[in-house]
Write a protein that holds these residues in place. Structure first.
Motif, PDB file in Angstrom:
ATOM      1  N   HIS A  95       0.809  -1.223   0.000  1.00 24.55           N
ATOM      2  CA  HIS A  95       0.000   0.000   0.000  1.00 24.55           C
ATOM      3  C   HIS A  95       0.843   1.273   0.000  1.00 24.55           C
ATOM      4  N   LEU A  96       2.166   1.111  -0.035  1.00 25.66           N
ATOM      5  CA  LEU A  96       3.020   2.260  -0.344  1.00 25.66           C
ATOM      6  C   LEU A  96       3.106   2.395  -1.859  1.00 25.66           C
ATOM      7  N   SER A  97       3.428   3.603  -2.304  1.00 24.95           N
ATOM      8  CA  SER A  97       3.569   3.795  -3.750  1.00 24.95           C
ATOM      9  C   SER A  97       4.813   3.071  -4.256  1.00 24.95           C
ATOM     10  N   VAL A  98       4.877   2.928  -5.572  1.00 27.81           N
ATOM     11  CA  VAL A  98       6.042   2.313  -6.213  1.00 27.81           C
ATOM     12  C   VAL A  98       7.312   3.067  -5.820  1.00 27.81           C
ATOM     13  N   LEU A  99       7.256   4.398  -5.865  1.00 30.25           N
ATOM     14  CA  LEU A  99       8.411   5.220  -5.489  1.00 30.25           C
ATOM     15  C   LEU A  99       8.780   5.013  -4.021  1.00 30.25           C
ATOM     16  N   GLU A 100       7.774   4.988  -3.145  1.00 31.90           N
ATOM     17  CA  GLU A 100       8.051   4.836  -1.714  1.00 31.90           C
ATOM     18  C   GLU A 100       8.694   3.484  -1.398  1.00 31.90           C
ATOM     19  N   ASN A 101       8.304   2.435  -2.128  1.00 36.93           N
ATOM     20  CA  ASN A 101       8.910   1.124  -1.920  1.00 36.93           C
ATOM     21  C   ASN A 101      10.414   1.169  -2.161  1.00 36.93           C
ATOM     22  N   VAL A 102      10.806   1.816  -3.256  1.00 37.14           N
ATOM     23  CA  VAL A 102      12.239   1.902  -3.569  1.00 37.14           C
ATOM     24  C   VAL A 102      12.935   2.813  -2.567  1.00 37.14           C
ATOM     25  N   ARG A 103      12.240   3.857  -2.145  1.00 38.13           N
ATOM     26  CA  ARG A 103      12.823   4.786  -1.182  1.00 38.13           C
ATOM     27  C   ARG A 103      13.101   4.080   0.158  1.00 38.13           C
ATOM     28  N   LEU A 145       1.714   5.126  -8.157  1.00 40.94           N
ATOM     29  CA  LEU A 145       0.692   4.086  -7.997  1.00 40.94           C
ATOM     30  C   LEU A 145       1.018   3.210  -6.784  1.00 40.94           C
ATOM     31  N   PRO A 146      -0.001   2.837  -5.984  1.00 45.36           N
ATOM     32  CA  PRO A 146       0.272   1.860  -4.908  1.00 45.36           C
ATOM     33  C   PRO A 146       0.808   0.565  -5.519  1.00 45.36           C
ATOM     34  N   ALA A 147       1.809  -0.021  -4.885  1.00 42.51           N
ATOM     35  CA  ALA A 147       2.451  -1.217  -5.439  1.00 42.51           C
ATOM     36  C   ALA A 147       1.462  -2.344  -5.689  1.00 42.51           C
ATOM     37  N   VAL A 148       0.427  -2.438  -4.848  1.00 43.45           N
ATOM     38  CA  VAL A 148      -0.562  -3.516  -4.974  1.00 43.45           C
ATOM     39  C   VAL A 148      -1.316  -3.445  -6.300  1.00 43.45           C
ATOM     40  N   GLU A 149      -1.355  -2.257  -6.925  1.00 43.72           N
ATOM     41  CA  GLU A 149      -2.105  -2.080  -8.170  1.00 43.72           C
ATOM     42  C   GLU A 149      -1.265  -2.321  -9.427  1.00 43.72           C
TER      43      GLU A 149
END
Length: 251
Positions: A95-103, A145-149
């Motif tokens: 539920h974090l964004s794609v960018l936040e996951n990498v961050r 986009l949220p990673a789940v999507e």
């Protein structure tokens, strides 16, 4: 043990209640290559992979990484050394964004991992590097986009980006093409080739056409032992390999 090999195993053996899943495996993964571990169902590929990535402890035998004995090391310890298993530590925040996951993955390199309570601006300095990684794996347009999507193949690409954020020397890929359609397989194959240019890759993969396209060297396991090693052209003509696959069906 020679410096041209990133990973070497010596007599690697794993028993489960008397059943020997991996037996006396001597594996050498040369620096700067893509090395595939293949074999029919029940061959011991996953067990061998789990031993090397330290998710299992061997019954007997040794594992060396750059000449250093890591047999007793834990997964997080070898990750810090530069030996990183993808699709394990990866997109764990759906539920974090794609960018936040990498961050979040990049924060590990700053020693501020999981400090979600820190001010937003303290991690914004990582955004340029995060976007660069997303661009490398072709998912920059999904950054918010949220990673789940994410579509399945793009999620795998994100997982590689989070792995690359740790700047690994060696990538260990566990069935990177599992569940993918042809278009995604092509995209992820191209991505693996790109990221392997300055890294060593060891992968377990069922898709033999992918193995043929990507691998510099292949180790074939059967009944927990090494059946053959060499290029795809060499191992695919080996009568013992043909018999092992034809006899059980590959999977």
């Amino acid at each position: 043990m020679t410096s041209e090999n990133v990973i070497e195993t010596d007599g690697l053996t794993k028993e489960f209640k008397g059943f020997r899943a991996v037996n006396n495996v001597r594996l050498k993964v040369r620096r700067g290559t893509i090395h595939a571990l293949i074999g029919p169902n029940g061959a011991g590929k996953t067990t061998c992979f789990n031993l090397i990535t330290k998710f299992l402890q061997p019954t007997t035998g040794r594992i060396l990484y750059n000449g250093r004995d890591i047999t007793a090391s834990r997964p997080h310890e070898i990750a810090r050394m530069g030996l990183v298993r993808s699709f394990q530590i990866s997109a764990v925040f759906p539920h974090l964004s794609v960018l936040e996951n990498v961050r979040v993955a990049l924060q590990r390199t700053l020693g501020t991992a999981y400090h979600f309570w820190k001010p937003e601006r303290s991690v914004e300095v990582l955004d340029d590097r995060a976007m660069d990684l997303l661009e490398q794996v072709g998912v920059q347009s999904y950054a918010k986009l949220p990673a789940v999507e994410l579509p399945y193949g793009r999620k795998r690409a994100l997982e590689i980006a989070t792995t690359l954020a740790l700047d690994p020397e060696m990538l260990l890929l566990d069935e990177p093409m599992a569940g993918m359609g042809r278009e995604d397989i092509k995209r992820i194959s191209d991505l693996i080739q790109r990221v392997a240019k300055d890294r060593t890759v060891l992968m377990v993969e069922h898709n033999l056409s992918v193995v043929a396209d990507l691998s510099d060297r292949i180790t074939v396991l059967a009944r927990g032992e090494i059946l053959a090693e060499g290029s795809y052209a060499e191992v695919s003509k080996d009568p013992a390999v043909v018999e092992a696959y034809m006899g059980t069906g590959h999977g």
